[in-house]
Design a protein around this motif. Structure first.
Motif, PDB file in Angstrom:
ATOM      1  N   GLY A   1       2.157 -13.693  62.948  1.00 49.44           N
ATOM      2  CA  GLY A   1       1.503 -12.556  63.735  1.00 49.44           C
ATOM      3  C   GLY A   1       0.123 -12.113  63.017  1.00 49.44           C
ATOM      4  N   TYR A   2      -0.344 -13.017  62.117  1.00 48.50           N
ATOM      5  CA  TYR A   2      -1.728 -12.553  61.333  1.00 48.50           C
ATOM      6  C   TYR A   2      -2.893 -12.203  62.083  1.00 48.50           C
ATOM      7  CZ  TYR A   2      -5.704 -13.425  58.292  1.00 48.50           C
ATOM      8  OH  TYR A   2      -6.984 -13.038  57.571  1.00 48.50           O
ATOM      9  N   ALA A   3      -3.037 -12.905  63.214  1.00 42.85           N
ATOM     10  CA  ALA A   3      -4.240 -12.432  64.158  1.00 42.85           C
ATOM     11  C   ALA A   3      -3.977 -11.125  64.471  1.00 42.85           C
ATOM     12  CB  ALA A   3      -4.337 -13.433  65.172  1.00 42.85           C
ATOM     13  N   ALA A   4      -3.050 -10.569  64.652  1.00 44.27           N
ATOM     14  CA  ALA A   4      -2.667  -9.190  65.418  1.00 44.27           C
ATOM     15  C   ALA A   4      -2.884  -8.190  64.177  1.00 44.27           C
ATOM     16  CB  ALA A   4      -1.392  -9.185  65.923  1.00 44.27           C
ATOM     17  N   ILE A   5      -2.423  -8.523  63.136  1.00 46.40           N
ATOM     18  CA  ILE A   5      -2.581  -7.409  61.954  1.00 46.40           C
ATOM     19  C   ILE A   5      -3.954  -7.430  61.396  1.00 46.40           C
ATOM     20  CG2 ILE A   5      -1.508  -8.600  60.112  1.00 46.40           C
ATOM     21  CD1 ILE A   5       0.402  -6.020  59.568  1.00 46.40           C
ATOM     22  N   LYS A   6      -4.550  -8.447  61.477  1.00 42.97           N
ATOM     23  CA  LYS A   6      -5.966  -8.696  60.829  1.00 42.97           C
ATOM     24  C   LYS A   6      -6.794  -7.566  61.137  1.00 42.97           C
ATOM     25  CE  LYS A   6      -9.636 -11.939  59.652  1.00 42.97           C
ATOM     26  NZ  LYS A   6     -10.245 -13.512  59.879  1.00 42.97           N
ATOM     27  N   PRO A   7      -6.933  -7.351  62.388  1.00 44.69           N
ATOM     28  CA  PRO A   7      -7.797  -6.065  62.473  1.00 44.69           C
ATOM     29  C   PRO A   7      -7.357  -4.872  61.929  1.00 44.69           C
ATOM     30  CG  PRO A   7      -7.389  -7.534  64.522  1.00 44.69           C
ATOM     31  CD  PRO A   7      -6.252  -7.844  63.608  1.00 44.69           C
ATOM     32  N   VAL A   8      -6.355  -4.493  61.858  1.00 43.99           N
ATOM     33  CA  VAL A   8      -5.816  -3.174  61.269  1.00 43.99           C
ATOM     34  C   VAL A   8      -6.056  -3.199  59.853  1.00 43.99           C
ATOM     35  CG1 VAL A   8      -3.799  -1.951  60.781  1.00 43.99           C
ATOM     36  CG2 VAL A   8      -3.763  -3.047  62.801  1.00 43.99           C
ATOM     37  N   LEU A   9      -5.794  -4.342  59.114  1.00 42.45           N
ATOM     38  CA  LEU A   9      -6.294  -4.344  57.912  1.00 42.45           C
ATOM     39  C   LEU A   9      -7.780  -4.287  57.706  1.00 42.45           C
ATOM     40  CD1 LEU A   9      -3.965  -7.449  56.528  1.00 42.45           C
ATOM     41  CD2 LEU A   9      -3.461  -4.781  56.436  1.00 42.45           C
ATOM     42  N   LEU A  10      -8.721  -4.702  58.524  1.00 44.38           N
ATOM     43  CA  LEU A  10      -9.973  -4.605  58.343  1.00 44.38           C
ATOM     44  C   LEU A  10     -10.324  -3.094  58.546  1.00 44.38           C
ATOM     45  CD1 LEU A  10     -11.299  -7.819  60.129  1.00 44.38           C
ATOM     46  CD2 LEU A  10     -11.480  -7.292  57.866  1.00 44.38           C
ATOM     47  N   GLU A  11      -9.568  -2.719  59.486  1.00 46.88           N
ATOM     48  CA  GLU A  11     -10.036  -1.014  59.656  1.00 46.88           C
ATOM     49  C   GLU A  11      -9.468  -0.211  58.615  1.00 46.88           C
ATOM     50  OE1 GLU A  11     -11.358   1.752  62.378  1.00 46.88           O
ATOM     51  OE2 GLU A  11     -11.288  -0.204  62.770  1.00 46.88           O
ATOM     52  N   GLU A  12      -8.412  -0.491  57.950  1.00 50.69           N
ATOM     53  CA  GLU A  12      -8.155   0.048  56.848  1.00 50.69           C
ATOM     54  C   GLU A  12      -8.720  -0.113  55.401  1.00 50.69           C
ATOM     55  OE1 GLU A  12      -5.419   2.210  56.058  1.00 50.69           O
ATOM     56  OE2 GLU A  12      -5.648   2.544  58.333  1.00 50.69           O
TER      57      GLU A  12
ATOM     58  N   ARG B   1      -0.121  -3.222  65.933  1.00 51.07           N
ATOM     59  CA  ARG B   1      -1.311  -2.709  66.074  1.00 51.07           C
ATOM     60  C   ARG B   1      -1.543  -1.854  67.111  1.00 51.07           C
ATOM     61  NH1 ARG B   1      -4.684  -7.800  68.012  1.00 51.07           N
ATOM     62  NH2 ARG B   1      -4.346  -6.503  69.940  1.00 51.07           N
ATOM     63  N   LEU B   2      -0.787  -2.115  68.225  1.00 51.91           N
ATOM     64  CA  LEU B   2      -0.866  -1.165  69.471  1.00 51.91           C
ATOM     65  C   LEU B   2      -0.608   0.212  69.246  1.00 51.91           C
ATOM     66  CD1 LEU B   2       0.383  -3.546  72.074  1.00 51.91           C
ATOM     67  CD2 LEU B   2      -1.866  -3.065  71.721  1.00 51.91           C
ATOM     68  N   ILE B   3       0.457   0.338  68.322  1.00 51.51           N
ATOM     69  CA  ILE B   3       0.963   1.736  67.755  1.00 51.51           C
ATOM     70  C   ILE B   3      -0.194   2.368  67.040  1.00 51.51           C
ATOM     71  CG2 ILE B   3       2.493   2.945  66.708  1.00 51.51           C
ATOM     72  CD1 ILE B   3       4.747   1.123  67.495  1.00 51.51           C
ATOM     73  N   TYR B   4      -0.613   1.564  66.148  1.00 47.34           N
ATOM     74  CA  TYR B   4      -1.943   1.959  65.272  1.00 47.34           C
ATOM     75  C   TYR B   4      -3.091   2.460  65.982  1.00 47.34           C
ATOM     76  CZ  TYR B   4      -5.278   1.590  61.662  1.00 47.34           C
ATOM     77  OH  TYR B   4      -6.315   1.812  60.648  1.00 47.34           O
ATOM     78  N   GLN B   5      -3.659   1.798  67.141  1.00 49.65           N
ATOM     79  CA  GLN B   5      -4.634   2.211  67.930  1.00 49.65           C
ATOM     80  C   GLN B   5      -4.252   3.114  68.662  1.00 49.65           C
ATOM     81  OE1 GLN B   5      -5.549  -1.594  69.735  1.00 49.65           O
ATOM     82  NE2 GLN B   5      -6.665  -2.542  68.393  1.00 49.65           N
TER      83      GLN B   5
ATOM     84  N   ASP C   1      -4.702   6.228  66.660  1.00 46.61           N
ATOM     85  CA  ASP C   1      -6.032   6.503  66.084  1.00 46.61           C
ATOM     86  C   ASP C   1      -6.008   6.372  64.647  1.00 46.61           C
ATOM     87  OD1 ASP C   1      -7.414   6.962  68.242  1.00 46.61           O
ATOM     88  OD2 ASP C   1      -6.980   9.181  68.524  1.00 46.61           O
ATOM     89  N   GLY C   2      -5.180   5.398  64.137  1.00 46.62           N
ATOM     90  CA  GLY C   2      -4.860   4.913  62.653  1.00 46.62           C
ATOM     91  C   GLY C   2      -3.935   5.796  61.851  1.00 46.62           C
TER      92      GLY C   2
END
Length: 583
Positions: free
Chosen positions: A76-87, A220-224, A227-228
């Protein structure tokens, strides 16, 4: 994927030291690549009829749950990658110029994050080798506990990575990847808890594995939504519930040793026929005691046979074996290299072509998973459109694996291996062509084909290996194919570097190179298998004709009924077969 999706419990493997492929009733499933180089397991398998039905049902349910939450989360890397970028993970790899331009993801950041996934993907394939050995030697419980330990280490490294003096993300993701095969492969033997439904159980486990990639999507949905606020640290600390659950289940619910297969159960019934009368009975003088002992043994045997018969259901071993034989005939390649040593098999084009095909396709699959968003960002020059496609991919990837499982079984059971390989090459080519077309419809069509192709590809390779190379060498040959494909995935970092540096973030040249290589190797593989399958069929027909016996009508040669049939001895003792002719 794995052989588990293709083999029923009737297809069991014997130790790998055997040169010939055993009959379908006495093969025992194993992923041990070194076979008799290691000591045998210290515990004998247990018959499912010896364990209460409710407990076996609970074991299957628990296994499906922990496979759902842990078996393949790293994909599920493609899903968590945006979170890591945001962090801001690996933002220290960006240059001052890239930071001033406020790029969405800089070159160094992209390369490091993709390396994290590459290491995990490689380890998932390579670790299958020691998993097989540990599973055969120490049993499923030890394997499951090791998996729980690896997942715990990975979660802690990810949670506290920012506070560590060294990089914790790559080793953290690595340990998460290592844990998956330990718990997933050790669950295969649970298909023997209910032999009548072994296919369904394997499908549930495989579906849980494919769906587990959605865990990071849910995060990622929970993270969004927060709001992080629900940071990666909080998530991975909460995620520790999963390895704790696995550990408790392994200790208190799961069996310490594997369940007996159908072949082993049937063999037990056959052996129990000799248990009523023992040679030692002759040494007992009291005949009444002998009768009582034999009656007790008879009742015990009948009880065991009754329980095994109830467990196996309406289909007996003969019927199941006939069904498997029919599937083998349809394949057209069954037994092509059975009976040869592993070293002989890997020097043939059967091995070389499937190995090259697997290496290229696995690289294409993992490269796409790691770069799906950046590829479409360049193609559409629209980050928002690329984000939408990425979101669709995150949902489609686990769903595609679940939906395609039953159709994969139908395809591989009812069509020839040549046809299956041709389908693989055709679909892979279509994915590659659609992937370089800068149109939304092409992007969505490519992803839909990709999520169906991925489980089909993994399953077809294991199916091919079992049918062509045989069960006696499966662990070594299939393990070598997957291991080499996994190690070759390290070249993904070079592909990332070429995409960003040489081609200025344009993914089309790399995709065209991979597509061309895959197409050439695919055509060679299909052509070779097609040619050889026809040769195998022709040889089979010739052997049947060679061994056929001509039946003569009574009195055809004027000797009345003295000659019964071709090759028999007549009433005068003369061998009529010596004067017959073959046809």
């Amino acid at each position: 994927m794995s052989l588990s999706e293709r083999l029923t419990t009737m297809e069991e493997y014997q130790p790998w030291s055997r040169e010939a492929s055993p009959d379908s009733r006495h093969r025992k499933m194993s992923f041990n690549p070194v076979g008799t180089w290691t000591e045998a397991a210290y515990e004998e398998p247990v018959g499912a009829f010896e364990v209460p039905k409710w407990k076996r049902m609970l074991q299957v349910l628990c296994a499906v749950i922990y496979c759902l939450f842990a078996a393949g989360v790293v994909f599920g890397y493609a899903a968590i990658k945006p979170v890591l970028l945001e962090e801001g993970v690996y933002k220290d790899q960006c240059t001052k110029e890239e930071l001033d331009n406020e790029v969405l993801v800089c070159y160094g950041q992209e390369i490091r994050l993709n390396l994290m996934f590459t290491v995990a993907a490689v380890s998932t394939n390579v670790v299958a080798l020691p998993v097989g050995t540990i599973l055969d030697r120490f049993g499923p419980r030890v394997s499951g506990i090791l998996g729980a330990c690896f997942i715990t280490i990975g979660s802690l490294l990810f949670a506290f990575s920012e506070e560590l003096p060294v990089d914790g993300y790559i080793p953290g993701y690595l340990f998460l990847a290592l844990g998956g095969p330990f718990i997933f492969i050790s669950s295969f033997q649970l298909s023997n808890t209910f032999p009548q439904y072994s296919g369904l159980i394997l499908a549930l486990l495989t579906g849980a594995f494919d769906t587990s990639s959605a865990i990071f999507l849910a995060y990622r949905l929970i993270y969004q939504a927060t709001d992080g606020g629900f940071t990666p640290k909080k998530f991975f600390l909460v995620y520790l519930i999963v390895p704790v659950y696995i550990l408790l289940v392994q200790i208190f619910v799961m069996p310490s040793t594997s369940y007996k297969t159908v072949g082993e159960l049937v063999q037990k019934v056959e052996e129990s026929a000799n248990e009523v009368i023992h040679d030692s009975d002759d040494e007992i003088q009291d005949e009444d005691m002998v009768r009582r002992l034999q009656e007790a043994r008879r009742q015990h045997r009948e009880s065991v046979v009754s329980q095994i018969t109830e467990l196996l259901g309406t289909k007996d071993a003969t019927e199941l074996t006939k069904e498997e034989a029919k599937k083998k005939d349809i394949s057209g390649v069954w037994g092509a290299l059975h009976g040869r040593s592993a070293s002989e098999q890997i020097r043939t084009w059967w091995f070389i072509l499937i190995m090259l095909f697997t290496v290229i396709q696995m690289l294409r699959i993992n490269y796409f998973v790691a770069t799906v968003r950046s590829q479409y960002t360049y193609l559409f020059h629209n980050p928002e459109r690329a984000k939408e496609i990425n979101n669709f991919f995150d949902v489609a990837l686990p769903l595609g694996g679940v939906i395609s499982v039953p159709f994969i079984g139908l395809l591989l059971d009812n069509t020839s291996t040549t046809f299956c390989l041709a389908v693989l090459v055709t679909v892979a080519t279509a994915i590659g062509v659609l992937g370089i077309i800068a149109q939304p419809w092409a992007a969505y069509a490519s992803i839909c084909l990709f999520v169906i192709y991925r489980p089909l590809y993994y399953t077809a390779v294991s199916d091919y290996s079992a049918k062509v190379f045989g069960f006696a060498t499966f662990g070594k040959v299939y393990g070598l194919i997957i291991c080499l494909a996994g190690l070759f995935n390290f070249t993904q970092s070079a592909l990332d570097a070429a995409t960003h540096r040489k081609f200025h973030s344009d993914p089309v040249p790399i995709n065209v190179i991979l597509l061309s290589a895959a197409l050439l190797v695919g055509i060679a593989l299909v052509g070779y298998v097609f040619k050889k399958s026809h040769r195998i069929l022709r040889d089979s027909i010739e052997e049947e004709a060679e061994g056929a016996r001509e039946v003569l009508m009574p009195g055809a040669n004027g000797s009345g009924t003295g000659v019964r049939d071709y090759g028999t001895v007549n009433g005068n003792g003369n061998d009529e077969g010596s004067r017959g002719r073959r046809h």
